[in-house]
Design a protein around this motif. Structure first.
Motif, mmCIF file in Angstrom:
data_model
loop_
_atom_site.group_PDB
_atom_site.id
_atom_site.type_symbol
_atom_site.label_atom_id
_atom_site.label_comp_id
_atom_site.label_asym_id
_atom_site.label_seq_id
_atom_site.Cartn_x
_atom_site.Cartn_y
_atom_site.Cartn_z
ATOM 1 N N LEU A 5 0.862 -1.187 0.000
ATOM 2 C CA LEU A 5 0.000 0.000 0.000
ATOM 3 C C LEU A 5 0.892 1.229 0.000
ATOM 4 N N ILE A 16 -4.853 6.132 2.883
ATOM 5 C CA ILE A 16 -4.325 4.817 3.271
ATOM 6 C C ILE A 16 -4.685 4.469 4.709
ATOM 7 N N HIS A 20 -5.741 0.671 5.303
ATOM 8 C CA HIS A 20 -4.945 -0.222 6.147
ATOM 9 C C HIS A 20 -5.748 -0.691 7.350
ATOM 10 N N SER A 23 -7.962 -3.518 6.412
ATOM 11 C CA SER A 23 -7.279 -4.765 6.011
ATOM 12 C C SER A 23 -7.219 -5.768 7.159
ATOM 13 N N CYS A 31 -0.978 -6.611 4.466
ATOM 14 C CA CYS A 31 -0.902 -5.279 3.862
ATOM 15 C C CYS A 31 0.262 -4.514 4.478
ATOM 16 N N LEU A 92 -1.146 -1.429 -4.383
ATOM 17 C CA LEU A 92 -2.341 -0.598 -4.237
ATOM 18 C C LEU A 92 -1.908 0.854 -4.095
ATOM 19 N N SER A 350 -13.525 1.200 2.261
ATOM 20 C CA SER A 350 -12.322 0.375 2.391
ATOM 21 C C SER A 350 -12.673 -1.104 2.510
#
Length: 364
Positions: A5, A16, A20, A23, A31, A92, A350
């Motif tokens: 990422l 992000i 994150h 994730s 990630c 990503l 997300s």
């Protein structure tokens, strides 16, 4: 699934953070954050990471400043080494900064699939470096995550396969809603100059684009509009370092009602603009965030890559002339009553992104 990422500049951090954080809900995902260091003020980067609850990056490329070519080249060299070491399944990238472009090119040449968050946005202004970054990144992207219907329409018009385009909403809004819940953590003692005890209307301003501040004529016209608006209300203005340099260079005179502030962290900025009568900005992200919270917004630019904020949101594209900015301010107040929040801007974007990526990975 091993995912890198990528973040590089201040606008990326908000995006992000949400990706994150989400994730962690997917056990099959590893990630890792790559901080390219495109935003070379390390102290400011560290502050943003702490405030946005972003863990320490797995890799720091320390690209630093320089021309577009120099910065992009340093990111590419550093990221190629990371890709060789990690051999990720997916890279990503988010947004439209130089790091977005650089890491997409490296990943694709290494045979790694690219996912682009905020894909398809277009201003159709090739004088904007961000527009070039967006177009080139989307030319080699495998999975397109779009924030609004115009993004999907642009990608289809450019020949991208419909099956690779996913309208998922906006990760900026995920972060915005998450941070709204944490505003109680702000140390109000350091905000003594802010409008904490008054119900009087005020405006919030950000201004940093070279097209606005690097021309004394353009900047002077904007300043004239600000001084007019400041006749009967305060304008709180966190000043970007570039903007401050140009103000000093031009000997720019702003009304005492324009309160000059140092650059603010995300939460301090949100604390101010969420209750503003209107926001005046040349930022891309603030156009969207104000629409999400129903705050009138005046965009001091000639174009925008985020048309949904104008079509159904609170945003008015005003241009840069004094008369147009003042008219835009009045129009933005009138739009507030009928404005809507775009579809899927609900704080769950997300999660949708990871659902798509884990599904396509299983399909492989």
């Amino acid at each position: 699934m091993n995912v890198l990422l990528v973040a590089g500049a201040r606008p990326n951090f908000m995006k992000i953070a949400a990706i994150h954080r989400a994730s962690a809900s997917f056990r099959s995902v590893r990630c890792s954050i790559v901080h390219t260091g495109q935003h070379y003020d390390q102290e400011m980067s560290r502050t943003f990471f702490e405030e946005l609850e972003i863990p320490e990056p797995a890799y720091q490329l320390n690209a630093g400043s320089g021309s577009h070519a120099e910065q992009t080249a340093r990111v590419m060299v550093g990221f190629e080494e990371v890709c060789r070491k990690e051999a990720p399944d997916i890279v990503l990238v988010v947004g439209d900064v130089n790091s977005t472009l650089a890491c997409s090119i490296v990943a694709k040449k290494c045979g790694i699939r690219v996912a682009h968050v905020e894909a398809g946005l277009r201003s159709f202004d090739l004088a904007m470096p961000e527009e070039i970054n967006r177009m080139v990144t989307d030319a080699i992207t495998d999975y397109f995550f779009v924030t609004e219907k115009s993004g999907a329409a642009n990608l289809l018009r450019e020949g991208k396969p419909a099956g690779s385009i996913f309208q998922v909403g906006h990760v900026m809004i995920d972060n915005l809603l998450h941070q709204l819940d944490r505003l109680s953590e702000i140390d109000l003692t350091k905000l003594s100059t802010y409008p904490l005890k008054t119900r009087e209307p005020y405006l919030f301003l950000t201004l940093h684009r070279p097209s606005n501040v690097d021309s004394s004529e353009t900047f002077g016209g904007i300043a004239s509009a600000l001084n007019e608006l400041a006749r009967d209300r305060k304008i709180f203005f966190p000043v970007h370092p570039r903007t401050r340099r140009m103000m000093e260079s031009y000997g720019m005179q702003l009304s005492e009602q324009v309160i000059l502030l140092p650059p603010l962290g995300y939460r301090d900025s949100l604390f101010l603009w969420k209750d503003a009568e209107a926001v005046l900005t040349d930022s891309g992200g603030l156009q969207e965030e104000t629409t999400a919270l129903g705050v009138p917004c005046v965009t001091i630019r000639e174009n925008t890559e985020r048309p949904v904020t104008i079509e159904i949101g609170t945003n008015v594209l005003a241009g840069t002339s004094p008369e147009a900015i003042i008219a835009g301010y009045r129009e933005s107040l009138a739009k507030r009553q009928q404005a809507q929040v775009p579809p899927l801007w609900d704080g769950l974007t997300s999660q949708r992104i990871w659902q798509v990526l884990t599904t396509v990975r299983m399909g492989k």
